[in-house]
Design a protein around this motif. Structure first.
Motif, PDB file in Angstrom:
ATOM      1  N   THR B  46      34.304  38.368  32.269  1.00 33.70           N
ATOM      2  CA  THR B  46      35.555  38.550  31.517  1.00 33.70           C
ATOM      3  C   THR B  46      35.388  38.196  30.032  1.00 33.70           C
ATOM      4  O   THR B  46      36.359  38.183  29.293  1.00 33.70           O
ATOM      5  CB  THR B  46      36.675  37.676  32.127  1.00 33.70           C
ATOM      6  OG1 THR B  46      36.189  36.335  32.235  1.00 33.70           O
ATOM      7  CG2 THR B  46      37.105  38.158  33.487  1.00 33.70           C
ATOM      8  N   LEU B  49      36.417  41.039  27.592  1.00 30.33           N
ATOM      9  CA  LEU B  49      37.879  41.237  27.564  1.00 30.33           C
ATOM     10  C   LEU B  49      38.541  40.152  26.716  1.00 30.33           C
ATOM     11  O   LEU B  49      39.454  40.428  25.945  1.00 30.33           O
ATOM     12  CB  LEU B  49      38.460  41.196  28.981  1.00 30.33           C
ATOM     13  CG  LEU B  49      38.065  42.285  29.976  1.00 30.33           C
ATOM     14  CD1 LEU B  49      38.974  42.267  31.176  1.00 30.33           C
ATOM     15  CD2 LEU B  49      38.110  43.662  29.330  1.00 30.33           C
ATOM     16  N   ILE B  58      43.751  35.019  29.728  1.00 31.42           N
ATOM     17  CA  ILE B  58      42.357  35.311  30.104  1.00 31.42           C
ATOM     18  C   ILE B  58      41.479  34.097  29.782  1.00 31.42           C
ATOM     19  O   ILE B  58      40.599  33.735  30.565  1.00 31.42           O
ATOM     20  CB  ILE B  58      41.829  36.577  29.379  1.00 31.42           C
ATOM     21  CG1 ILE B  58      42.682  37.798  29.749  1.00 31.42           C
ATOM     22  CG2 ILE B  58      40.371  36.837  29.728  1.00 31.42           C
ATOM     23  CD1 ILE B  58      42.297  39.090  29.039  1.00 31.42           C
ATOM     24  N   PHE B  61      42.079  31.406  32.437  1.00 38.42           N
ATOM     25  CA  PHE B  61      41.546  31.905  33.703  1.00 38.42           C
ATOM     26  C   PHE B  61      40.022  31.712  33.728  1.00 38.42           C
ATOM     27  O   PHE B  61      39.461  31.197  34.696  1.00 38.42           O
ATOM     28  CB  PHE B  61      41.917  33.390  33.819  1.00 38.42           C
ATOM     29  CG  PHE B  61      41.376  34.084  35.038  1.00 38.42           C
ATOM     30  CD1 PHE B  61      42.043  33.990  36.253  1.00 38.42           C
ATOM     31  CD2 PHE B  61      40.217  34.839  34.978  1.00 38.42           C
ATOM     32  CE1 PHE B  61      41.556  34.639  37.382  1.00 38.42           C
ATOM     33  CE2 PHE B  61      39.730  35.487  36.092  1.00 38.42           C
ATOM     34  CZ  PHE B  61      40.408  35.391  37.295  1.00 38.42           C
ATOM     35  N   ASN B 185      49.023  38.869  47.987  1.00 36.90           N
ATOM     36  CA  ASN B 185      49.137  38.680  46.553  1.00 36.90           C
ATOM     37  C   ASN B 185      48.101  37.702  45.998  1.00 36.90           C
ATOM     38  O   ASN B 185      47.498  36.930  46.723  1.00 36.90           O
ATOM     39  CB  ASN B 185      50.563  38.144  46.351  1.00 36.90           C
ATOM     40  CG  ASN B 185      50.949  37.983  44.959  1.00 36.90           C
ATOM     41  OD1 ASN B 185      50.504  37.042  44.324  1.00 36.90           O
ATOM     42  ND2 ASN B 185      51.762  38.889  44.462  1.00 36.90           N
ATOM     43  N   LEU B 186      47.984  37.751  44.679  1.00 36.76           N
ATOM     44  CA  LEU B 186      47.092  36.839  43.973  1.00 36.76           C
ATOM     45  C   LEU B 186      47.429  35.377  44.278  1.00 36.76           C
ATOM     46  O   LEU B 186      46.550  34.544  44.431  1.00 36.76           O
ATOM     47  CB  LEU B 186      47.231  37.109  42.477  1.00 36.76           C
ATOM     48  CG  LEU B 186      46.518  36.150  41.550  1.00 36.76           C
ATOM     49  CD1 LEU B 186      45.039  36.455  41.544  1.00 36.76           C
ATOM     50  CD2 LEU B 186      47.085  36.254  40.164  1.00 36.76           C
ATOM     51  N   TYR B 187      48.731  35.087  44.387  1.00 34.96           N
ATOM     52  CA  TYR B 187      49.159  33.706  44.617  1.00 34.96           C
ATOM     53  C   TYR B 187      48.724  33.206  45.985  1.00 34.96           C
ATOM     54  O   TYR B 187      48.514  32.011  46.178  1.00 34.96           O
ATOM     55  CB  TYR B 187      50.672  33.572  44.431  1.00 34.96           C
ATOM     56  CG  TYR B 187      51.075  33.827  43.005  1.00 34.96           C
ATOM     57  CD1 TYR B 187      50.753  32.904  42.013  1.00 34.96           C
ATOM     58  CD2 TYR B 187      51.727  34.991  42.633  1.00 34.96           C
ATOM     59  CE1 TYR B 187      51.082  33.135  40.695  1.00 34.96           C
ATOM     60  CE2 TYR B 187      52.063  35.234  41.311  1.00 34.96           C
ATOM     61  CZ  TYR B 187      51.741  34.307  40.344  1.00 34.96           C
ATOM     62  OH  TYR B 187      52.062  34.537  39.038  1.00 34.96           O
ATOM     63  N   TYR B 190      45.192  32.202  45.395  1.00 37.82           N
ATOM     64  CA  TYR B 190      45.163  30.929  44.672  1.00 37.82           C
ATOM     65  C   TYR B 190      45.531  29.769  45.614  1.00 37.82           C
ATOM     66  O   TYR B 190      44.952  28.689  45.530  1.00 37.82           O
ATOM     67  CB  TYR B 190      46.129  30.957  43.481  1.00 37.82           C
ATOM     68  CG  TYR B 190      45.586  31.667  42.264  1.00 37.82           C
ATOM     69  CD1 TYR B 190      44.305  32.206  42.255  1.00 37.82           C
ATOM     70  CD2 TYR B 190      46.356  31.798  41.112  1.00 37.82           C
ATOM     71  CE1 TYR B 190      43.810  32.854  41.144  1.00 37.82           C
ATOM     72  CE2 TYR B 190      45.868  32.451  39.988  1.00 37.82           C
ATOM     73  CZ  TYR B 190      44.597  32.976  40.008  1.00 37.82           C
ATOM     74  OH  TYR B 190      44.110  33.609  38.897  1.00 37.82           O
ATOM     75  N   ILE B 228      38.024  36.912  44.821  1.00 31.80           N
ATOM     76  CA  ILE B 228      38.393  36.879  43.396  1.00 31.80           C
ATOM     77  C   ILE B 228      37.350  37.641  42.572  1.00 31.80           C
ATOM     78  O   ILE B 228      37.703  38.415  41.682  1.00 31.80           O
ATOM     79  CB  ILE B 228      38.576  35.423  42.897  1.00 31.80           C
ATOM     80  CG1 ILE B 228      39.690  34.744  43.708  1.00 31.80           C
ATOM     81  CG2 ILE B 228      38.923  35.385  41.409  1.00 31.80           C
ATOM     82  CD1 ILE B 228      39.862  33.282  43.462  1.00 31.80           C
ATOM     83  N   LYS B 231      37.987  41.295  42.927  1.00 30.77           N
ATOM     84  CA  LYS B 231      39.136  41.713  42.114  1.00 30.77           C
ATOM     85  C   LYS B 231      38.747  41.816  40.640  1.00 30.77           C
ATOM     86  O   LYS B 231      39.155  42.747  39.947  1.00 30.77           O
ATOM     87  CB  LYS B 231      40.279  40.694  42.257  1.00 30.77           C
ATOM     88  CG  LYS B 231      41.267  41.044  43.359  1.00 30.77           C
ATOM     89  CD  LYS B 231      42.349  39.979  43.444  1.00 30.77           C
ATOM     90  CE  LYS B 231      43.513  40.409  44.277  1.00 30.77           C
ATOM     91  NZ  LYS B 231      44.606  40.998  43.529  1.00 30.77           N
ATOM     92  N   VAL B 232      37.966  40.836  40.157  1.00 30.67           N
ATOM     93  CA  VAL B 232      37.550  40.831  38.746  1.00 30.67           C
ATOM     94  C   VAL B 232      36.650  42.033  38.453  1.00 30.67           C
ATOM     95  O   VAL B 232      36.867  42.759  37.480  1.00 30.67           O
ATOM     96  CB  VAL B 232      36.831  39.496  38.390  1.00 30.67           C
ATOM     97  CG1 VAL B 232      36.163  39.586  37.023  1.00 30.67           C
ATOM     98  CG2 VAL B 232      37.822  38.346  38.395  1.00 30.67           C
ATOM     99  N   LYS B 235      38.514  45.303  38.374  1.00 29.78           N
ATOM    100  CA  LYS B 235      39.364  45.484  37.189  1.00 29.78           C
ATOM    101  C   LYS B 235      38.582  45.588  35.889  1.00 29.78           C
ATOM    102  O   LYS B 235      39.018  46.239  34.946  1.00 29.78           O
ATOM    103  CB  LYS B 235      40.372  44.327  37.095  1.00 29.78           C
ATOM    104  CG  LYS B 235      41.549  44.499  38.018  1.00 29.78           C
ATOM    105  CD  LYS B 235      42.462  45.622  37.531  1.00 29.78           C
ATOM    106  CE  LYS B 235      43.239  46.234  38.676  1.00 29.78           C
ATOM    107  NZ  LYS B 235      43.993  47.431  38.255  1.00 29.78           N
ATOM    108  N   THR B 236      37.433  44.906  35.822  1.00 28.32           N
ATOM    109  CA  THR B 236      36.687  44.941  34.557  1.00 28.32           C
ATOM    110  C   THR B 236      35.647  46.053  34.554  1.00 28.32           C
ATOM    111  O   THR B 236      35.001  46.289  33.529  1.00 28.32           O
ATOM    112  CB  THR B 236      35.957  43.603  34.280  1.00 28.32           C
ATOM    113  OG1 THR B 236      35.104  43.330  35.392  1.00 28.32           O
ATOM    114  CG2 THR B 236      36.916  42.460  34.079  1.00 28.32           C
ATOM    115  N   ASN B 239      31.456  44.941  34.096  1.00 23.12           N
ATOM    116  CA  ASN B 239      30.690  44.879  32.846  1.00 23.12           C
ATOM    117  C   ASN B 239      30.108  43.490  32.648  1.00 23.12           C
ATOM    118  O   ASN B 239      30.490  42.556  33.262  1.00 23.12           O
ATOM    119  CB  ASN B 239      31.556  45.256  31.637  1.00 23.12           C
ATOM    120  CG  ASN B 239      32.828  44.464  31.578  1.00 23.12           C
ATOM    121  OD1 ASN B 239      33.039  43.508  32.329  1.00 23.12           O
ATOM    122  ND2 ASN B 239      33.704  44.847  30.698  1.00 23.12           N
TER     123      ASN B 239
END
Lengths: 90, 239
Positions: B46, B49, B58, B61, B185-187, B190, B228, B231-232, B235-236, B239
């Motif tokens: 990340t 980003l 970000i 995170f 969900n993300l929560y 977490y 996680i 998911k990262v 979405k990224t 990279n």
């Protein structure tokens, strides 16, 4: 009207500059960005500091603003950044 | 003859214990390695980003996972050293270094990792003019200091974890209901991360408490981290 996020405003300003390949003068950029001059100046300073835009001289020596490579990269990655923030609710 | 059998038996038991110890060490090292790699993948994945956007969410995170990497490093460092050497020998060699200092650093990083993740979600709701992350650093330092300097860190830490856990579950529950996205969900991820993290800390402080489920906890923790990471990467664009 939905309030634009900081990232969205940056993207909008950079897109306006991108549309004018050879660069754009500050006054039309201010008008097209839909910001008050105070907020525009704050954003412009931020964009210069981040290295997204640079000031150049036009053919007649007038002050122009153009995108840097980093500015183009931001526009390329904008959707990824927004998608990431949305996914992790940051 | 019986003496020979007894001697051989004792030798085999010793070898068996040695193998068990080696197995425990191997599992511990592999587990810590996987979690640290996952955390660093998230942190470095990340970076671009964050460098482009300068977005605070970000930033927090990423720092959360960097602190997870540090915390897991110290966690495995404590465990490997305790498993490899005799506990009493270590206390005799460097009681302060392997006792108070390592525990202090471990507790500080582990508490801050959770705080950073929470802060990455709640920072928008706080007063924008004040960056309140230093308050969390202060709380983490105070917690670490109190627990290390108190005579019985285990009881204190258990009580603190119950309190922290209650607060986090409440916040996760509230955030989950306010969130636009429902489902797995993300929560929820977490929440699981916090539960397994607390179990990981218990594993350090009260090893007998989770002895039978240790491998299960390790595997579940790895699954949560991998979710996680997935998911990262998704979405990224890896990279």
């Amino acid at each position: 009207m939905v309030k634009r996020s900081k990232l969205e405003i940056i993207k909008d300003i950079l897109e306006i500059i991108k549309e004018n390949n050879a660069g754009i003068r500050p006054t039309p950029l201010l008008r097209k960005s839909n910001l008050s001059s105070k907020r525009y100046n704050e954003y412009f300073k931020d964009l210069i500091e981040k290295g997204f835009v640079r000031e150049i001289r036009g053919k007649r020596g007038e002050r122009m603003i153009s995108l840097t490579e980093r500015g183009f990269k931001f526009l390329d990655k904008y959707q990824v950044i927004v998608g990431f923030i949305d996914e992790f609710e940051l | 003859m019986p003496k020979q059998i007894t001697g051989r038996a004792v030798g085999e038991v010793g070898r068996g214990l040695g193998q068990l110890m080696n197995q425990g060490l191997q599992i511990e090292i592999i587990y810590a390695f996987v979690i640290i790699i996952c955390s660093l993948m998230i942190y470095f994945g990340t970076r671009e980003l964050y460098k482009l956007s300068g977005h605070k969410g970000i930033k927090y995170f990423r720092l959360g996972f960097l602190f997870f990497a540090f915390a897991y490093f110290f966690r495995s460092f404590i465990k490997v050293v305790l498993l490899y050497f005799n506990k009493e020998e270590i206390r005799a060699i460097a009681p302060f270094l392997f006792g108070s200092v390592t525990l202090f650093v471990f507790i500080y990083f582990s508490v801050m990792a959770i705080f950073y993740l929470l802060y990455s979600v709640i920072w928008k709701k706080l007063d924008k003019k004040l960056d309140k992350i230093w308050i969390f650093h202060l709380i983490a330092l105070i917690i670490s200091f109190i627990l290390v300097s108190s005579g019985n860190p285990i009881v204190g830490y258990l009580l603190l974890n119950i309190l922290l856990f209650g607060c986090i579950i409440f916040m996760v529950y509230k955030a989950y209901h306010q969130s636009k996205k429902k489902g797995f969900n993300l929560y929820v991820i977490y929440g699981l991360l916090v539960i397994f993290w607390i179990l990981n800390i218990l594993d350090i402080l009260v090893p007998s408490f989770v002895q039978g489920f240790q491998l299960l906890i390790y595997m579940a923790s790895i699954v949560v981290f991998l979710m996680i990471v997935y998911k990262v990467i998704k979405k990224t664009g890896s990279n």
